[in-house]
Design a protein around this motif. Structure first.
Motif, PDB file in Angstrom:
ATOM      1  N   ALA A  28       0.834  -1.203   0.000  1.00  0.00           N
ATOM      2  CA  ALA A  28       0.000   0.000   0.000  1.00  0.00           C
ATOM      3  C   ALA A  28       0.867   1.250   0.000  1.00  0.00           C
ATOM      4  CB  ALA A  28      -0.926  -0.007   1.218  1.00  0.00           C
ATOM      5  N   VAL A  29       1.879   1.260   0.863  1.00  0.00           N
ATOM      6  CA  VAL A  29       2.777   2.412   0.994  1.00  0.00           C
ATOM      7  C   VAL A  29       4.209   1.895   1.095  1.00  0.00           C
ATOM      8  CG1 VAL A  29       3.333   4.499   2.299  1.00  0.00           C
ATOM      9  CG2 VAL A  29       0.973   3.659   2.251  1.00  0.00           C
ATOM     10  N   ALA A  30       5.116   2.552   0.397  1.00  0.00           N
ATOM     11  CA  ALA A  30       6.530   2.176   0.452  1.00  0.00           C
ATOM     12  C   ALA A  30       7.373   3.402   0.772  1.00  0.00           C
ATOM     13  CB  ALA A  30       6.970   1.569  -0.881  1.00  0.00           C
ATOM     14  N   ALA A  31       8.564   3.167   1.304  1.00  0.00           N
ATOM     15  CA  ALA A  31       9.488   4.253   1.650  1.00  0.00           C
ATOM     16  C   ALA A  31      10.877   3.927   1.099  1.00  0.00           C
ATOM     17  CB  ALA A  31       9.535   4.446   3.167  1.00  0.00           C
ATOM     18  N   PRO A  32      11.670   4.953   0.824  1.00  0.00           N
ATOM     19  CA  PRO A  32      12.996   4.740   0.226  1.00  0.00           C
ATOM     20  C   PRO A  32      13.927   3.793   0.979  1.00  0.00           C
ATOM     21  CG  PRO A  32      12.380   7.029   0.005  1.00  0.00           C
ATOM     22  CD  PRO A  32      11.318   6.387   0.855  1.00  0.00           C
ATOM     23  N   PRO A  33      13.953   3.778   2.349  1.00  0.00           N
ATOM     24  CA  PRO A  33      14.851   2.821   3.003  1.00  0.00           C
ATOM     25  C   PRO A  33      14.579   1.374   2.601  1.00  0.00           C
ATOM     26  CG  PRO A  33      14.144   4.482   4.569  1.00  0.00           C
ATOM     27  CD  PRO A  33      13.328   4.700   3.331  1.00  0.00           C
ATOM     28  N   ALA A  34      13.304   0.984   2.569  1.00  0.00           N
ATOM     29  CA  ALA A  34      12.965  -0.383   2.180  1.00  0.00           C
ATOM     30  C   ALA A  34      13.256  -0.620   0.709  1.00  0.00           C
ATOM     31  CB  ALA A  34      11.489  -0.663   2.467  1.00  0.00           C
ATOM     32  N   LEU A  35      12.942   0.341  -0.143  1.00  0.00           N
ATOM     33  CA  LEU A  35      13.155   0.168  -1.577  1.00  0.00           C
ATOM     34  C   LEU A  35      14.643   0.059  -1.895  1.00  0.00           C
ATOM     35  CD1 LEU A  35      10.503   2.674  -2.959  1.00  0.00           C
ATOM     36  CD2 LEU A  35      10.324   0.182  -2.779  1.00  0.00           C
ATOM     37  N   SER A  36      15.461   0.859  -1.220  1.00  0.00           N
ATOM     38  CA  SER A  36      16.903   0.780  -1.452  1.00  0.00           C
ATOM     39  C   SER A  36      17.463  -0.567  -1.020  1.00  0.00           C
ATOM     40  CB  SER A  36      17.617   1.909  -0.701  1.00  0.00           C
ATOM     41  OG  SER A  36      17.281   3.153  -1.246  1.00  0.00           O
ATOM     42  N   LYS A  37      16.986  -1.065   0.119  1.00  0.00           N
ATOM     43  CA  LYS A  37      17.452  -2.367   0.605  1.00  0.00           C
ATOM     44  C   LYS A  37      17.050  -3.480  -0.358  1.00  0.00           C
ATOM     45  CE  LYS A  37      17.371  -2.723   4.991  1.00  0.00           C
ATOM     46  NZ  LYS A  37      16.935  -2.860   6.408  1.00  0.00           N
TER      47      LYS A  37
END
Length: 271
Positions: A223-232
């Motif tokens: 539903a919602v994503a953030a850059p820390p998770a996407l970068s990892k």
């Protein structure tokens, strides 16, 4: 490295720039179709199958479909005044739309001819011989994946329970219903509403990798994503595809996405 794409239809794209040195690139999303032939299938005629190959790319791709209904349901989820029953329903509707977009040009189909009440017609069905799996990460993943069976024919659902320590933010697996091995070529939807620090989703995909699944066989629904998770995810799983309703820029010290939508599990189940 990960790349952000906004796709609707598949050849439309845009660039979104984040602070904190998160870079994005823009390329068009292209697919090709390669037919392959199987033995006869009972469709009242000889049939052949057409399967789009899993896209080859060394980068993780992040898709934010620009559909007005996706924006609507994300807005309903963000509102702190949304009742729990409505929140859970909105999560299910958002998941349905995101999985619909993720399935585009990805599910294998079988073509043939059938007899309608009026005449013979050429048809295409999703090939039931090709395995498709949905893996909701408990608890909130159940709400986001609630309507998966209504849009994905012949799917299997495997539950995965992962909790996050509130102090260390490290994940712990408390329920694992994954098979020992997934069939070769299986297509897998991993459903996790909040991609914040990335610990939970990384753990889930590592479990899939241990069972013989390649990165390009997986699509993550959130539903919602953030850059820390996407970068990892981009560093660990090149070729992975992520479909999300929106991307927020900030994760606070407690591991919550800001502005986000709060605790998706608590809000879905009134706990």
């Amino acid at each position: 490295m990960w790349e952000l794409k906004c796709v609707s239809p598949p050849t439309t794209s845009f660039t979104l720039t984040f602070p904190h040195n998160f870079s994005t690139q823009t390329n068009h999303y292209h697919t090709t179709t390669q037919p392959r032939r199987f033995p006869s299938l009972s469709l009242n005629s000889r049939a052949t199958t057409h399967q789009n190959p899993i896209i080859s790319d060394d980068r993780m791709l992040v898709f934010v479909p620009p559909h007005p209904l996706i924006k609507h349901w994300v807005s309903v989820l963000r509102n702190e005044q949304t009742p729990c029953a409505v929140f859970k329903s909105a999560m299910g509707e958002l998941g349905r739309l995101l999985m619909y977009e993720a399935a585009r040009d990805w599910l294998p189909t079988i073509a043939g001819e059938i007899q309608t009440p009026m005449a013979v017609a050429k048809v295409e069905f999703v090939d039931p011989r090709e395995p498709v799996a949905v893996i909701p990460i408990l608890r909130a993943g159940l709400a986001l994946a609630e309507h998966a069976a209504s849009i994905l024919p012949a799917t299997a659902t495997y539950h995965l329970g992962v909790s996050r320590d509130e102090e260390t933010l490290q994940p712990t697996v408390y329920l694992n219903k994954l098979p020992e091995k997934f069939p070769e070529g299986a297509r897998i939807f991993v459903v996790d509403p909040m991609l914040a620090t990335g610990g939970t989703i990384v753990k889930a995909i590592e479990l899939l990798k241990e069972r013989g699944v390649e990165n390009k066989q997986i699509k993550v629904i959130s539903a919602v994503a953030a850059p820390p998770a996407l970068s990892k995810l981009g560093e660990k799983f090149p070729g992975l595809h992520v479909y999300t309703g929106i991307i927020d820029e900030v994760v606070d010290e407690k591991g919550f996405i800001i502005p986000g939508l709060g605790d998706a599990g608590d809000r879905s189940y009134a706990t």
